[in-house]
Design an enzyme around this catalytic site. Structure first.
Site, mmCIF file in Angstrom:
data_model
loop_
_atom_site.group_PDB
_atom_site.id
_atom_site.type_symbol
_atom_site.label_atom_id
_atom_site.label_comp_id
_atom_site.label_asym_id
_atom_site.label_seq_id
_atom_site.Cartn_x
_atom_site.Cartn_y
_atom_site.Cartn_z
ATOM 1 N N PHE A 22 0.721 -1.224 0.074
ATOM 2 C CA PHE A 22 0.070 0.103 -0.090
ATOM 3 C C PHE A 22 0.772 1.245 -0.075
ATOM 4 O O PHE A 22 0.819 2.030 -0.797
ATOM 5 C CB PHE A 22 -0.889 -0.085 1.071
ATOM 6 C CG PHE A 22 -1.579 1.342 1.628
ATOM 7 C CD1 PHE A 22 -2.104 2.053 0.758
ATOM 8 C CD2 PHE A 22 -1.616 1.548 2.888
ATOM 9 C CE1 PHE A 22 -2.564 3.310 1.201
ATOM 10 C CE2 PHE A 22 -2.125 2.743 3.435
ATOM 11 C CZ PHE A 22 -2.645 3.766 2.648
ATOM 12 N N ILE A 71 13.368 -9.945 1.552
ATOM 13 C CA ILE A 71 14.372 -9.027 2.370
ATOM 14 C C ILE A 71 14.958 -9.906 3.267
ATOM 15 O O ILE A 71 16.327 -9.762 3.737
ATOM 16 C CB ILE A 71 13.741 -7.903 3.054
ATOM 17 C CG1 ILE A 71 12.803 -8.466 4.218
ATOM 18 C CG2 ILE A 71 13.016 -6.810 2.129
ATOM 19 C CD1 ILE A 71 12.246 -7.248 5.177
ATOM 20 N N THR A 143 6.235 2.862 12.654
ATOM 21 C CA THR A 143 4.872 3.122 12.929
ATOM 22 C C THR A 143 4.639 4.030 14.223
ATOM 23 O O THR A 143 5.349 3.533 15.245
ATOM 24 C CB THR A 143 4.002 1.829 12.936
ATOM 25 O OG1 THR A 143 2.719 1.963 13.662
ATOM 26 C CG2 THR A 143 4.728 0.657 13.856
ATOM 27 N N LYS A 173 7.938 -4.428 15.150
ATOM 28 C CA LYS A 173 8.387 -3.183 14.700
ATOM 29 C C LYS A 173 9.094 -2.415 15.683
ATOM 30 O O LYS A 173 10.238 -1.714 15.177
ATOM 31 C CB LYS A 173 7.068 -2.275 14.301
ATOM 32 C CG LYS A 173 6.364 -2.739 13.068
ATOM 33 C CD LYS A 173 6.885 -2.758 11.798
ATOM 34 C CE LYS A 173 7.294 -1.135 11.173
ATOM 35 N NZ LYS A 173 7.907 -1.577 9.638
ATOM 36 N N VAL A 225 -17.766 -3.051 13.648
ATOM 37 C CA VAL A 225 -16.769 -1.995 14.395
ATOM 38 C C VAL A 225 -16.397 -2.771 15.851
ATOM 39 O O VAL A 225 -17.328 -3.514 16.673
ATOM 40 C CB VAL A 225 -17.825 -0.784 14.857
ATOM 41 C CG1 VAL A 225 -17.255 0.049 15.780
ATOM 42 C CG2 VAL A 225 -18.275 -0.213 13.579
HETATM 43 P P1 NAD Z 1 1.432 -3.625 3.262
HETATM 44 O O1 NAD Z 1 1.050 -4.893 4.030
HETATM 45 O O2 NAD Z 1 0.303 -3.026 2.535
HETATM 46 O O3 NAD Z 1 2.590 -3.779 2.387
HETATM 47 C C1 NAD Z 1 3.832 -4.624 2.581
HETATM 48 C C2 NAD Z 1 4.634 -4.873 1.558
HETATM 49 O O4 NAD Z 1 5.634 -5.785 1.822
HETATM 50 C C3 NAD Z 1 3.769 -5.872 0.620
HETATM 51 O O5 NAD Z 1 4.365 -5.424 -0.856
HETATM 52 C C4 NAD Z 1 4.485 -7.276 0.742
HETATM 53 O O6 NAD Z 1 4.454 -8.139 -0.280
HETATM 54 C C5 NAD Z 1 5.761 -6.791 1.068
HETATM 55 N N1 NAD Z 1 6.617 -7.873 1.977
HETATM 56 C C6 NAD Z 1 6.336 -8.633 2.930
HETATM 57 N N2 NAD Z 1 7.119 -9.371 3.541
HETATM 58 C C7 NAD Z 1 8.175 -9.020 2.660
HETATM 59 C C8 NAD Z 1 9.299 -9.835 2.683
HETATM 60 N N3 NAD Z 1 9.821 -10.705 3.284
HETATM 61 N N4 NAD Z 1 10.265 -9.401 1.631
HETATM 62 C C9 NAD Z 1 9.994 -8.483 0.630
HETATM 63 N N5 NAD Z 1 8.703 -7.819 0.771
HETATM 64 C C10 NAD Z 1 7.949 -8.353 1.680
HETATM 65 O O7 NAD Z 1 1.870 -2.705 4.336
HETATM 66 P P2 NAD Z 1 1.810 -1.003 4.284
HETATM 67 O O8 NAD Z 1 0.352 -0.610 5.114
HETATM 68 O O9 NAD Z 1 2.248 -0.387 3.240
HETATM 69 O O10 NAD Z 1 3.054 -0.440 5.412
HETATM 70 C C11 NAD Z 1 4.344 -0.332 4.826
HETATM 71 C C12 NAD Z 1 5.230 0.004 5.994
HETATM 72 O O11 NAD Z 1 4.843 0.928 6.682
HETATM 73 C C13 NAD Z 1 5.461 -1.127 6.979
HETATM 74 O O12 NAD Z 1 6.540 -1.324 7.435
HETATM 75 C C14 NAD Z 1 4.534 -0.454 8.174
HETATM 76 O O13 NAD Z 1 4.627 -1.012 9.453
HETATM 77 C C15 NAD Z 1 4.589 0.895 8.129
HETATM 78 N N6 NAD Z 1 3.539 1.666 8.476
HETATM 79 C C16 NAD Z 1 2.147 1.616 7.924
HETATM 80 C C17 NAD Z 1 1.200 2.281 8.330
HETATM 81 C C18 NAD Z 1 -0.114 2.123 7.667
HETATM 82 O O14 NAD Z 1 -1.230 2.633 8.432
HETATM 83 N N7 NAD Z 1 -0.363 1.294 7.111
HETATM 84 C C19 NAD Z 1 1.434 3.278 9.287
HETATM 85 C C20 NAD Z 1 2.834 3.632 9.761
HETATM 86 C C21 NAD Z 1 3.762 2.718 9.384
HETATM 87 O O1 DAU Z 2 -0.754 3.237 13.504
HETATM 88 C C1 DAU Z 2 -0.263 2.867 12.465
HETATM 89 C C2 DAU Z 2 -0.712 1.504 12.012
HETATM 90 O O2 DAU Z 2 -2.035 1.652 11.555
HETATM 91 C C3 DAU Z 2 0.197 0.492 11.172
HETATM 92 O O3 DAU Z 2 1.471 0.252 11.975
HETATM 93 C C4 DAU Z 2 -0.576 -0.460 10.870
HETATM 94 O O4 DAU Z 2 0.298 -1.132 9.910
HETATM 95 C C5 DAU Z 2 -1.702 -0.140 10.415
HETATM 96 O O5 DAU Z 2 -2.340 -1.464 9.947
HETATM 97 C C6 DAU Z 2 -2.820 0.382 11.132
HETATM 98 O O6 DAU Z 2 -2.926 -0.324 12.360
HETATM 99 P P1 DAU Z 2 -4.443 -0.006 13.203
HETATM 100 O O7 DAU Z 2 -4.414 -1.580 13.823
HETATM 101 O O8 DAU Z 2 -4.542 0.896 13.803
HETATM 102 O O9 DAU Z 2 -5.366 -0.135 11.816
HETATM 103 P P2 DAU Z 2 -6.591 -1.004 11.437
HETATM 104 O O10 DAU Z 2 -7.193 -0.512 9.928
HETATM 105 O O11 DAU Z 2 -6.431 -2.698 11.327
HETATM 106 O O12 DAU Z 2 -7.594 -0.558 12.567
HETATM 107 C C7 DAU Z 2 -7.957 0.681 12.676
HETATM 108 C C8 DAU Z 2 -8.992 0.831 13.865
HETATM 109 O O13 DAU Z 2 -10.166 0.202 13.608
HETATM 110 C C9 DAU Z 2 -8.457 -0.002 15.046
HETATM 111 O O14 DAU Z 2 -9.139 0.764 16.335
HETATM 112 C C10 DAU Z 2 -9.489 -1.378 15.093
HETATM 113 C C11 DAU Z 2 -10.480 -0.954 14.211
HETATM 114 N N1 DAU Z 2 -11.164 -1.730 13.381
HETATM 115 C C12 DAU Z 2 -10.512 -2.599 12.362
HETATM 116 C C13 DAU Z 2 -10.940 -3.312 11.773
HETATM 117 C C14 DAU Z 2 -10.153 -4.082 10.542
HETATM 118 C C15 DAU Z 2 -12.435 -2.167 13.437
HETATM 119 O O15 DAU Z 2 -13.165 -1.686 14.448
HETATM 120 N N2 DAU Z 2 -12.976 -3.184 12.629
HETATM 121 C C16 DAU Z 2 -12.350 -3.811 11.737
HETATM 122 O O16 DAU Z 2 -12.898 -4.463 11.086
#
Ligand code: NAD
Ligand code: DAU
Length: 362
Positions: A22, A71, A143, A173, A225
């Site tokens: 993503f 990786i 994160t 992490k 939720v």
């Molecule tokens: P994601 O799960 O959408 O994508 C992860 C990607 O990493 C995928 O393309 C997957 O194929 C690849 N991957 C997983 N394992 C691997 C491996 N062993 N070798 C090579 N590639 C591999 O994750 P995202 O939501 O895009 O998050 C990306 C980064 O940002 C993560 O490190 C996450 O901790 C951090 N982050 C995410 C959020 C969020 O809200 N999504 C917020 C803050 C930080």
């Molecule tokens: O804060 C950064 C993090 O945000 C990243 O490091 C993570 O990779 C990312 O997945 C995200 O984590 P959260 O657990 O906060 O995100 P998620 O979208 O899973 O959930 C957001 C909030 O919504 C959390 O309080 C749980 C709630 N939730 C989530 C799902 C999937 C629900 O209530 N219902 C649901 O079905």
């Protein structure tokens, strides 16, 4: 006329790990558009969360190379760093979903801890072999979850908040952050860490709250939720996360950590209401209308963190970064994206995904 006051930017050669996920994919789009003269090598294992079609519009560009690989594969990482003469590694690859880390933590330790360690060691050898150039950077994307959970009246997380991770995901992490920090302090390797709040936007995998709600509304399925819906997250549009990482890569001080957030704290139930309102307005033929009728409170996530909030003062005052998108504008753009990209998300609702869904929501 050339502006003599602007220093010339030297093109970079990047490896972006997790660039088919993503945020990684959004970042690759951002970088290729902003710096078309740079070389970008994407290293991604294409796990369930990785999707090569996220980069489809960039395929065929001479400066972009996609490598499917892990990786944790040291030989492969060494080879890429050397043959591509990489100077900048931006590390997104991770297992990223909290609910999956509760069901099966092993993959989280492997990719997030062992994988980050593998990259650090490979990059250290590469940097030493090149005589420790000043401009090399190892940027670790992390994160806000490493800081644990806030009460409603606690101040937001800043860079000095002690780590207190609560889930296997955030613990893995946190472990990777500590390793990155140690590589600066012990070896002087030019590392950077950013800790960001919850992202949302295009290419967000369906398992996460915002895409899950958008897709379920469009399919007329219940909107699950967790608990009482009062948990708070601090939402940031993914494009703003990418511009913040860009800023830190170029202007951050090696060895430093920067928190990134949008100052957009929203209770989950309020966020779901906003998504329902937007869908009611933008989607003419919803199966269930108003979409709010689908809201269903379900069993809480084990160890569910109550509140996250980021204090982004440091990156704003030291590096001049601020987010461009409001939560209202960003959510509208995101809902429109999911409405107009059914061909992107439909194939992701695979049998494997349905099995995962049943496990979490049964
Ligand atoms: P994601 O799960 O959408 O994508 C992860 C990607 O990493 C995928 O393309 C997957 O194929 C690849 N991957 C997983 N394992 C691997 C491996 N062993 N070798 C090579 N590639 C591999 O994750 P995202 O939501 O895009 O998050 C990306 C980064 O940002 C993560 O490190 C996450 O901790 C951090 N982050 C995410 C959020 C969020 O809200 N999504 C917020 C803050 C930080
Ligand atoms: O804060 C950064 C993090 O945000 C990243 O490091 C993570 O990779 C990312 O997945 C995200 O984590 P959260 O657990 O906060 O995100 P998620 O979208 O899973 O959930 C957001 C909030 O919504 C959390 O309080 C749980 C709630 N939730 C989530 C799902 C999937 C629900 O209530 N219902 C649901 O079905």
């Amino acid at each position: 006329m050339v502006d003599q006051t602007m220093p010339t930017r030297v093109p970079r050669k990047l490896i972006v790990t997790g660039g088919a996920g993503f945020i990684g994919a959004n970042f690759v789009h951002h970088w290729c558009q902003t710096y078309p003269g740079d070389r970008v090598v994407v290293l991604d294992a294409l796990t369930y969360a990785g999707n090569r079609s996220n980069l489809a519009s960039l395929e065929g560009k001479a400066n972009l190379r996609f490598v499917e690989g892990d990786i944790c594969d040291r030989v492969l990482v060494d080879e890429l760093l050397q043959t591509e003469a990489i100077d900048t590694l931006v590390h997104f690859a991770a297992e990223s979903h909290v609910d999956r880390s509760i069901l099966g933590p092993a993959a989280f330790v492997q990719t997030n801890v062992v994988g980050t360690f593998t990259l650090l060691e490979a990059f250290r050898q590469h940097w030493l072999g090149a005589d420790q150039p000043d401009h090399y950077r190892f940027h670790h994307v992390s994160t806000d979850e490493v800081y644990g959970s806030l009460e409603m009246d606690d101040p937001a997380f800043n860079e000095k908040t002690p780590y207190a991770p609560n889930s296997p995901y955030s613990a893995s992490k946190a472990g990777s952050d500590h390793l990155v920090r140690a590589y600066f302090h012990t070896y002087g390797m030019p590392t950077l860490i950013t800790n960001c709040s919850n992202n949302y936007g295009p290419y967000h995998f369906p398992e996460k709250l915002i895409p899950l709600m958008c897709i379920n509304i469009l399919m007329g399925k219940p909107l699950p939720v967790y608990g009482d819906g009062q948990n708070v997250r601090d939402w940031l549009y993914v494009g703003d996360h990418c511009s913040a990482i860009d800023t830190v890569v170029h202007r951050g001080t090696p060895g430093e950590t920067y928190n990134i957030g949008g100052n957009n704290e929203v209770k989950n139930i309020d966020l779901v209401q906003m998504l329902c309102e937007l869908m009611n307005e933008l989607a003419p033929d919803l199966p269930v209308r108003p979409a709010q009728n689908l809201i269903t409170f379900v069993k809480d996530r084990p160890g569910h963190d109550r509140r996250y909030a980021i204090d982004a003062t440091k990156i704003r005052t030291e590096l001049g970064w601020t987010p461009a998108e409001t939560v209202e504008g960003g959510l509208r753009r995101t809902v429109e994206w999911f409405l107009h990209h059914q061909e992107w998300w439909q194939p992701l609702l695979s049998e494997e995904y349905q099995a995962y869904y049943r496990q979490v929501y049964a």
